[in-house]
Scaffold this motif. Sequence first.
Motif, PDB file in Angstrom:
ATOM      1  N   ARG A  76       0.794  -1.242   0.000  1.00 12.42           N
ATOM      2  CA  ARG A  76       0.000   0.000   0.000  1.00 12.42           C
ATOM      3  C   ARG A  76       0.823   1.288   0.000  1.00 12.42           C
ATOM      4  O   ARG A  76       0.291   2.362   0.220  1.00 12.42           O
ATOM      5  CB  ARG A  76      -0.995   0.020   1.158  1.00 12.42           C
ATOM      6  CG  ARG A  76      -1.981  -1.110   1.107  1.00 12.42           C
ATOM      7  CD  ARG A  76      -2.989  -1.016   2.192  1.00 12.42           C
ATOM      8  NE  ARG A  76      -3.868  -2.158   2.136  1.00 12.42           N
ATOM      9  CZ  ARG A  76      -4.597  -2.552   3.129  1.00 12.42           C
ATOM     10  NH1 ARG A  76      -4.579  -1.910   4.264  1.00 12.42           N
ATOM     11  NH2 ARG A  76      -5.379  -3.612   2.993  1.00 12.42           N
ATOM     12  N   GLU A  77       2.107   1.190  -0.247  1.00 15.24           N
ATOM     13  CA  GLU A  77       2.958   2.375  -0.339  1.00 15.24           C
ATOM     14  C   GLU A  77       3.538   2.455  -1.747  1.00 15.24           C
ATOM     15  O   GLU A  77       3.873   1.436  -2.346  1.00 15.24           O
ATOM     16  CB  GLU A  77       4.076   2.328   0.690  1.00 15.24           C
ATOM     17  CG  GLU A  77       3.566   2.413   2.112  1.00 15.24           C
ATOM     18  CD  GLU A  77       4.680   2.577   3.111  1.00 15.24           C
ATOM     19  OE1 GLU A  77       5.766   3.068   2.732  1.00 15.24           O
ATOM     20  OE2 GLU A  77       4.474   2.197   4.270  1.00 15.24           O
ATOM     21  N   THR A  78       3.690   3.681  -2.276  1.00 12.94           N
ATOM     22  CA  THR A  78       4.213   3.871  -3.622  1.00 12.94           C
ATOM     23  C   THR A  78       5.660   3.420  -3.696  1.00 12.94           C
ATOM     24  O   THR A  78       6.507   3.876  -2.929  1.00 12.94           O
ATOM     25  CB  THR A  78       4.113   5.357  -4.041  1.00 12.94           C
ATOM     26  OG1 THR A  78       2.738   5.739  -4.013  1.00 12.94           O
ATOM     27  CG2 THR A  78       4.672   5.570  -5.438  1.00 12.94           C
ATOM     28  N   LEU A  79       5.918   2.511  -4.649  1.00 13.36           N
ATOM     29  CA  LEU A  79       7.288   2.071  -4.903  1.00 13.36           C
ATOM     30  C   LEU A  79       7.896   2.845  -6.067  1.00 13.36           C
ATOM     31  O   LEU A  79       9.048   3.268  -5.999  1.00 13.36           O
ATOM     32  CB  LEU A  79       7.322   0.576  -5.218  1.00 13.36           C
ATOM     33  CG  LEU A  79       6.832  -0.366  -4.122  1.00 13.36           C
ATOM     34  CD1 LEU A  79       6.854  -1.812  -4.617  1.00 13.36           C
ATOM     35  CD2 LEU A  79       7.681  -0.207  -2.869  1.00 13.36           C
ATOM     36  N   THR A  80       7.131   2.999  -7.150  1.00  9.78           N
ATOM     37  CA  THR A  80       7.593   3.747  -8.315  1.00  9.78           C
ATOM     38  C   THR A  80       6.385   4.126  -9.161  1.00  9.78           C
ATOM     39  O   THR A  80       5.292   3.603  -8.968  1.00  9.78           O
ATOM     40  CB  THR A  80       8.627   2.948  -9.143  1.00  9.78           C
ATOM     41  OG1 THR A  80       9.223   3.803 -10.098  1.00  9.78           O
ATOM     42  CG2 THR A  80       7.998   1.758  -9.827  1.00  9.78           C
ATOM     43  N   MET A  81       6.612   5.037 -10.097  1.00 10.71           N
ATOM     44  CA  MET A  81       5.540   5.493 -10.973  1.00 10.71           C
ATOM     45  C   MET A  81       6.093   5.773 -12.356  1.00 10.71           C
ATOM     46  O   MET A  81       7.229   6.247 -12.502  1.00 10.71           O
ATOM     47  CB  MET A  81       4.909   6.774 -10.418  1.00 10.71           C
ATOM     48  CG  MET A  81       3.738   7.281 -11.243  1.00 10.71           C
ATOM     49  SD  MET A  81       3.033   8.832 -10.644  1.00 10.71           S
ATOM     50  CE  MET A  81       2.475   8.353  -9.024  1.00 10.71           C
ATOM     51  N   VAL A  82       5.300   5.473 -13.375  1.00 14.46           N
ATOM     52  CA  VAL A  82       5.621   5.802 -14.761  1.00 14.46           C
ATOM     53  C   VAL A  82       4.478   6.648 -15.287  1.00 14.46           C
ATOM     54  O   VAL A  82       3.316   6.253 -15.176  1.00 14.46           O
ATOM     55  CB  VAL A  82       5.808   4.548 -15.645  1.00 14.46           C
ATOM     56  CG1 VAL A  82       5.935   4.930 -17.103  1.00 14.46           C
ATOM     57  CG2 VAL A  82       7.025   3.762 -15.200  1.00 14.46           C
ATOM     58  N   ARG A  83       4.810   7.788 -15.843  1.00 14.57           N
ATOM     59  CA  ARG A  83       3.790   8.690 -16.389  1.00 14.57           C
ATOM     60  C   ARG A  83       3.954   8.781 -17.902  1.00 14.57           C
ATOM     61  O   ARG A  83       5.066   8.938 -18.423  1.00 14.57           O
ATOM     62  CB  ARG A  83       3.939  10.081 -15.765  1.00 14.57           C
ATOM     63  CG  ARG A  83       2.904  11.040 -16.287  1.00 14.57           C
ATOM     64  CD  ARG A  83       2.843  12.319 -15.474  1.00 14.57           C
ATOM     65  NE  ARG A  83       1.952  13.250 -16.110  1.00 14.57           N
ATOM     66  CZ  ARG A  83       0.639  13.197 -16.046  1.00 14.57           C
ATOM     67  NH1 ARG A  83       0.051  12.263 -15.347  1.00 14.57           N
ATOM     68  NH2 ARG A  83      -0.113  14.085 -16.667  1.00 14.57           N
ATOM     69  N   ILE A  84       2.831   8.692 -18.617  1.00 16.68           N
ATOM     70  CA  ILE A  84       2.801   8.841 -20.067  1.00 16.68           C
ATOM     71  C   ILE A  84       1.882  10.024 -20.367  1.00 16.68           C
ATOM     72  O   ILE A  84       0.685   9.960 -20.123  1.00 16.68           O
ATOM     73  CB  ILE A  84       2.261   7.573 -20.771  1.00 16.68           C
ATOM     74  CG1 ILE A  84       3.050   6.327 -20.378  1.00 16.68           C
ATOM     75  CG2 ILE A  84       2.233   7.790 -22.282  1.00 16.68           C
ATOM     76  CD1 ILE A  84       4.481   6.317 -20.846  1.00 16.68           C
ATOM     77  N   ASP A  85       2.469  11.093 -20.864  1.00 15.63           N
ATOM     78  CA  ASP A  85       1.699  12.295 -21.201  1.00 15.63           C
ATOM     79  C   ASP A  85       1.139  12.180 -22.617  1.00 15.63           C
ATOM     80  O   ASP A  85       1.758  11.593 -23.495  1.00 15.63           O
ATOM     81  CB  ASP A  85       2.567  13.551 -21.103  1.00 15.63           C
ATOM     82  CG  ASP A  85       2.904  13.891 -19.658  1.00 15.63           C
ATOM     83  OD1 ASP A  85       2.036  13.723 -18.783  1.00 15.63           O
ATOM     84  OD2 ASP A  85       4.039  14.337 -19.400  1.00 15.63           O
ATOM     85  N   ASP A  86      -0.029  12.768 -22.823  1.00 18.81           N
ATOM     86  CA  ASP A  86      -0.670  12.751 -24.128  1.00 18.81           C
ATOM     87  C   ASP A  86       0.196  13.420 -25.202  1.00 18.81           C
ATOM     88  O   ASP A  86       0.195  13.012 -26.344  1.00 18.81           O
ATOM     89  CB  ASP A  86      -2.020  13.467 -24.093  1.00 18.81           C
ATOM     90  CG  ASP A  86      -3.016  12.749 -23.188  1.00 18.81           C
ATOM     91  OD1 ASP A  86      -2.815  11.550 -22.891  1.00 18.81           O
ATOM     92  OD2 ASP A  86      -3.993  13.389 -22.761  1.00 18.81           O
ATOM     93  N   GLU A  87       0.933  14.430 -24.817  1.00 20.45           N
ATOM     94  CA  GLU A  87       1.691  15.251 -25.762  1.00 20.45           C
ATOM     95  C   GLU A  87       3.073  14.713 -26.108  1.00 20.45           C
ATOM     96  O   GLU A  87       3.789  15.316 -26.882  1.00 20.45           O
ATOM     97  CB  GLU A  87       1.835  16.680 -25.229  1.00 20.45           C
ATOM     98  CG  GLU A  87       0.505  17.359 -24.965  1.00 20.45           C
ATOM     99  CD  GLU A  87      -0.131  17.883 -26.237  1.00 20.45           C
ATOM    100  OE1 GLU A  87       0.598  18.267 -27.159  1.00 20.45           O
ATOM    101  OE2 GLU A  87      -1.370  17.894 -26.295  1.00 20.45           O
ATOM    102  N   GLU A  88       3.484  13.596 -25.500  1.00 17.89           N
ATOM    103  CA  GLU A  88       4.842  13.087 -25.736  1.00 17.89           C
ATOM    104  C   GLU A  88       5.017  12.634 -27.160  1.00 17.89           C
ATOM    105  O   GLU A  88       4.217  12.001 -27.745  1.00 17.89           O
ATOM    106  CB  GLU A  88       5.144  11.919 -24.792  1.00 17.89           C
ATOM    107  CG  GLU A  88       5.388  12.380 -23.389  1.00 17.89           C
ATOM    108  CD  GLU A  88       5.788  11.249 -22.491  1.00 17.89           C
ATOM    109  OE1 GLU A  88       6.309  10.222 -22.957  1.00 17.89           O
ATOM    110  OE2 GLU A  88       5.588  11.380 -21.300  1.00 17.89           O
TER     111      GLU A  88
END
Length: 94
Positions: A82-94
């Motif tokens: 229940r704790e954030t280990l990592t995150m990947v973000r994909i933006d619409d504009e990439e």
Amino acid sequence: MSLETYRLEVRESDAGLDADVYDSEGMIEESTHVSYGDFDVEAPNRDGDVSRSEEVTADVIELDLQVQRDGAGFAFELLGDRETLTMVRIDDEE
């Protein structure tokens, strides 16, 4: 429990985004697919395929892969106990 290395990998597919969490042996631990149509988003017009990955080492019992959408993109968050280990973000504009 012992430390384990996980890799969160997000790839663009024809209809959306695929996200997989791999363990250190290359086995899929968690997986999800996001369809652009489910979010009323048109597939972005990109020059090439999008692929992002992040690695993290953690001592956890439970993994959970969550997806969030805001006005500019998608965030794939890997939770461990229940704790954030990592995150990947994909933006619409990439």
